[in-house]
Design an enzyme around this catalytic site. Sequence first.
Site, mmCIF file in Angstrom:
data_model
loop_
_atom_site.group_PDB
_atom_site.id
_atom_site.type_symbol
_atom_site.label_atom_id
_atom_site.label_comp_id
_atom_site.label_asym_id
_atom_site.label_seq_id
_atom_site.Cartn_x
_atom_site.Cartn_y
_atom_site.Cartn_z
ATOM 1 N N GLY A 220 0.832 -1.205 0.000
ATOM 2 C CA GLY A 220 0.000 0.000 0.000
ATOM 3 C C GLY A 220 0.854 1.236 0.000
ATOM 4 O O GLY A 220 2.000 1.209 0.450
ATOM 5 N N GLY A 223 1.393 5.853 4.270
ATOM 6 C CA GLY A 223 0.365 6.524 5.062
ATOM 7 C C GLY A 223 -0.993 5.858 5.047
ATOM 8 O O GLY A 223 -1.976 6.404 5.539
ATOM 9 N N THR A 224 -1.086 4.658 4.458
ATOM 10 C CA THR A 224 -2.390 3.998 4.408
ATOM 11 C C THR A 224 -2.675 3.201 5.686
ATOM 12 O O THR A 224 -3.741 2.619 5.825
ATOM 13 C CB THR A 224 -2.497 3.057 3.183
ATOM 14 O OG1 THR A 224 -1.265 2.347 3.056
ATOM 15 C CG2 THR A 224 -2.777 3.819 1.918
ATOM 16 N N GLY A 225 -1.726 3.142 6.588
ATOM 17 C CA GLY A 225 -1.973 2.504 7.882
ATOM 18 C C GLY A 225 -1.356 1.123 8.036
ATOM 19 O O GLY A 225 -1.796 0.346 8.888
ATOM 20 N N LYS A 226 -0.332 0.810 7.249
ATOM 21 C CA LYS A 226 0.274 -0.532 7.327
ATOM 22 C C LYS A 226 0.928 -0.759 8.692
ATOM 23 O O LYS A 226 0.721 -1.794 9.324
ATOM 24 C CB LYS A 226 1.302 -0.719 6.197
ATOM 25 C CG LYS A 226 0.690 -0.580 4.813
ATOM 26 C CD LYS A 226 1.696 -0.764 3.713
ATOM 27 C CE LYS A 226 2.709 0.342 3.590
ATOM 28 N NZ LYS A 226 2.164 1.656 3.223
ATOM 29 N N THR A 227 1.688 0.227 9.139
ATOM 30 C CA THR A 227 2.349 0.094 10.447
ATOM 31 C C THR A 227 1.296 0.017 11.548
ATOM 32 O O THR A 227 1.414 -0.785 12.481
ATOM 33 C CB THR A 227 3.268 1.312 10.690
ATOM 34 O OG1 THR A 227 4.035 1.527 9.520
ATOM 35 C CG2 THR A 227 4.160 1.107 11.876
ATOM 36 N N GLU A 442 -5.523 29.812 -15.813
ATOM 37 C CA GLU A 442 -6.491 29.115 -14.952
ATOM 38 C C GLU A 442 -7.893 29.137 -15.568
ATOM 39 O O GLU A 442 -8.606 28.141 -15.512
ATOM 40 C CB GLU A 442 -6.510 29.725 -13.539
ATOM 41 C CG GLU A 442 -5.196 29.625 -12.778
ATOM 42 C CD GLU A 442 -4.608 28.226 -12.699
ATOM 43 O OE1 GLU A 442 -5.374 27.240 -12.722
ATOM 44 O OE2 GLU A 442 -3.370 28.098 -12.641
ATOM 45 N N HIS A 445 -8.145 26.333 -18.089
ATOM 46 C CA HIS A 445 -8.433 25.013 -17.503
ATOM 47 C C HIS A 445 -9.926 24.880 -17.192
ATOM 48 O O HIS A 445 -10.568 23.896 -17.535
ATOM 49 C CB HIS A 445 -7.694 24.852 -16.165
ATOM 50 C CG HIS A 445 -6.235 24.536 -16.301
ATOM 51 N ND1 HIS A 445 -5.758 23.536 -17.098
ATOM 52 C CD2 HIS A 445 -5.147 25.075 -15.685
ATOM 53 C CE1 HIS A 445 -4.430 23.482 -16.985
ATOM 54 N NE2 HIS A 445 -4.035 24.414 -16.136
ATOM 55 N N ASP A 517 1.396 20.811 -15.839
ATOM 56 C CA ASP A 517 0.295 20.255 -16.655
ATOM 57 C C ASP A 517 0.857 19.345 -17.743
ATOM 58 O O ASP A 517 0.343 18.255 -17.994
ATOM 59 C CB ASP A 517 -0.486 21.377 -17.361
ATOM 60 C CG ASP A 517 -1.032 22.402 -16.379
ATOM 61 O OD1 ASP A 517 -1.295 22.017 -15.230
ATOM 62 O OD2 ASP A 517 -1.176 23.579 -16.774
HETATM 63 P P1 ATP Z 1 4.565 4.141 5.650
HETATM 64 O O1 ATP Z 1 4.544 3.297 4.442
HETATM 65 O O2 ATP Z 1 4.985 5.565 5.373
HETATM 66 O O3 ATP Z 1 5.279 3.562 6.822
HETATM 67 P P2 ATP Z 1 2.055 3.298 6.689
HETATM 68 O O4 ATP Z 1 1.194 2.755 5.637
HETATM 69 O O5 ATP Z 1 2.770 2.348 7.552
HETATM 70 O O6 ATP Z 1 3.046 4.354 6.068
HETATM 71 P P3 ATP Z 1 1.071 4.369 9.095
HETATM 72 O O7 ATP Z 1 2.415 4.797 9.610
HETATM 73 O O8 ATP Z 1 0.493 3.160 9.661
HETATM 74 O O9 ATP Z 1 1.149 4.263 7.541
HETATM 75 O O10 ATP Z 1 0.028 5.550 9.227
HETATM 76 C C1 ATP Z 1 0.399 6.855 9.616
HETATM 77 C C2 ATP Z 1 -0.678 7.475 10.454
HETATM 78 O O11 ATP Z 1 -1.829 7.706 9.669
HETATM 79 C C3 ATP Z 1 -1.155 6.596 11.585
HETATM 80 O O12 ATP Z 1 -0.367 6.732 12.714
HETATM 81 C C4 ATP Z 1 -2.563 7.114 11.812
HETATM 82 O O13 ATP Z 1 -2.544 8.285 12.595
HETATM 83 C C5 ATP Z 1 -3.010 7.522 10.425
HETATM 84 N N1 ATP Z 1 -3.813 6.477 9.762
HETATM 85 C C6 ATP Z 1 -3.532 5.844 8.612
HETATM 86 N N2 ATP Z 1 -4.516 4.980 8.295
HETATM 87 C C7 ATP Z 1 -5.430 5.053 9.268
HETATM 88 C C8 ATP Z 1 -6.670 4.410 9.512
HETATM 89 N N3 ATP Z 1 -7.168 3.496 8.663
HETATM 90 N N4 ATP Z 1 -7.336 4.737 10.633
HETATM 91 C C9 ATP Z 1 -6.854 5.649 11.477
HETATM 92 N N5 ATP Z 1 -5.705 6.304 11.314
HETATM 93 C C10 ATP Z 1 -4.995 6.033 10.213
#
Ligand code: ATP
Length: 612
Positions: A220, A223-227, A442, A445, A517
């Site tokens: 993913g 920032g999609t929340g994998k960690t 602008e 566009h 663009d």
């Molecule tokens: P990276 O690839 O940069 O490590 P990641 O996919 O591991 O990114 P996280 O570090 O898990 O992303 O997410 C960063 C922050 O975004 C989290 O600490 C949380 O605050 C917020 N976040 C992301 N997804 C969610 C979610 N589904 N629900 C709630 N918070 C979320």
Amino acid sequence: MKENQKPKDKKQKKPRDFESIKTILLLIVLIICIVSSIAILYFSDKENEERELAYTELISAINAGEIEKIEMTTGSANIKVIMHGEGEEKDREKMVLVPSIQAFMELVQDKVDKEGKEIELKQKPINPVLRISDTLFSLLPTILLIVLMIMVFKMQGLGGDSGKVYGGEDGSKSPDVRFGDIAGLDEEKGELIEIVDFLKKPQEYQEMGAKIPRGILLYGKPGTGKTLIARAIAGEAGVPFISMSGSEFIEMFAGLGASRVRKLFEKAKKMSPCIIFIDEIDAIGSRRTSNSGSETENNQTLNQLLVEMDGFDTEETIIVLAATNRPEMLDKALLRPGRFDRQITIPAPDLLGREAILKLHSKNKKFADDVDFKTIAGDTAGFTGAELANVLNEAAIIATRSKHKQISNEDIENAVKKITVGLEKTNRVISDKDKKLTAYHEAGHAVVSKFLPTQTEVKEVSIIPRGLAGGYTMYKTNEDKFYVSRTELLEKMVALMGGRAAEKIALNEISTGASNDIEVATGIAKDMLTIYGMDDTLGPISLKVDDPYEIQIFGDKVIDQVGNQIQVLIDNAYETAQKILLNNMDILDKVAQTLLEKEKITSEEFEEFFRV
Ligand code: ATP
């Protein structure tokens, strides 16, 4: 000038301050060692030079009666002579290397100095302390270098860092994140809930003969929340969470990366049941190359990881979770059964997901009554969880700075713009000529996209600079799409070309403002031809233009064809944009004039220009 408002897919770099401090320290130590080694060598050489006397000079000095005293150390051919003269005794001391002590003793016998006194001969036994300190002194540069090497190895992590263990804030061994802290992603959570069960009751599964999965790969974008998910699994199961980033395995010295992998798994075995989390696994897990040069180190690290993943005992309940946003880069061996054989895609949140994330992150913040998270979710298609959390945080900062009592809808809208297009720069001085150019660009566009059925409605047009853009046109996002049609992509290119076409038609001039663009449009054309197989002449083929092997397979003819077709698509888009504008010059002028007067046009104001 930005044409659209999609957030940039920026990899969010983790702070590496500690790493930089380490590097600076290392450099300082290195410089100190080198400088002191050179100084020691230089000064000891210089001192010796000043104090040394040649044997022939000594003989002449003896004959001239200039020598007052001679000191000899048993077993040493180096003798000290003290000469007559002024100054302190040590200034008169000279060292002489004599070829034969015996011959020298005979020569010096009965010799007198210029005062007629016999030369004083002193025989000293060896001083062991002095001997050792002399040896130590001469070895000092070598010792310093050895100390330096040890420090370098330590800092590089030989035996050092092997994954950080994250426990809860209350001191518990597992993180205090739960599935409830993740908004949306219901299906993904559902898929991972069984992992929690494996970790909680490994025996039950083992007794049934079930094999516990070893590796799970989370795909993913950043920032999609994998960690967050990985931590929540450990939190739910109540097991330790050992985390390490792929880039931490990359080391200057061969073999250190592999040693870190070994240590990471050793640590995990001691803490089992537990979770190992390897973020950015592509840093070590990318396809192995021929064993040459710097790549050998990477290959060794990856091989060690494969060995460790194969080497678990069945009783060891260790689950390795890894995250990447570049799955195509990974070595196939990593994905074989017994390794990362489960792969879960973590998508950017959909409309409902975004609303849920916004609500979750709205806790502990004060919002005005007009704030509607559903609308914000609608305006932030493509944003990741981390970006949404960032929007609310930025909104809180904007609200505080503006001395608002609560976070208003406007604060949130400004935060979205700040994140997508950059900070509004109201103080920047812009010439009238540039303003006019931006206004037509602008307006171009906005007007062109009004005539393209697949393009969404204009939300706001502005000529106030933001970030690097001189102005921007924002579009409404009303639905999350899974697929994008060919027509939509072609029309998107036309909308992108609207800016450059308007500059040319209205002002007979073109500017650098269209560079972004053009870049985006060319990217779309390239993807249409080489990824989506949307070109009639080339047909449905996939061609990785960055891969020399694929280029070789397809040959120059196909590559030339891709280049030509990109040109055709761009030319067509530009022509269509020009046609639309030429047919609607009056509206283009009106929109540009209004922008010059008001600097910003809302959606409603823009729609007014088309009402007859
Ligand atoms: P990276 O690839 O940069 O490590 P990641 O996919 O591991 O990114 P996280 O570090 O898990 O992303 O997410 C960063 C922050 O975004 C989290 O600490 C949380 O605050 C917020 N976040 C992301 N997804 C969610 C979610 N589904 N629900 C709630 N918070 C979320």
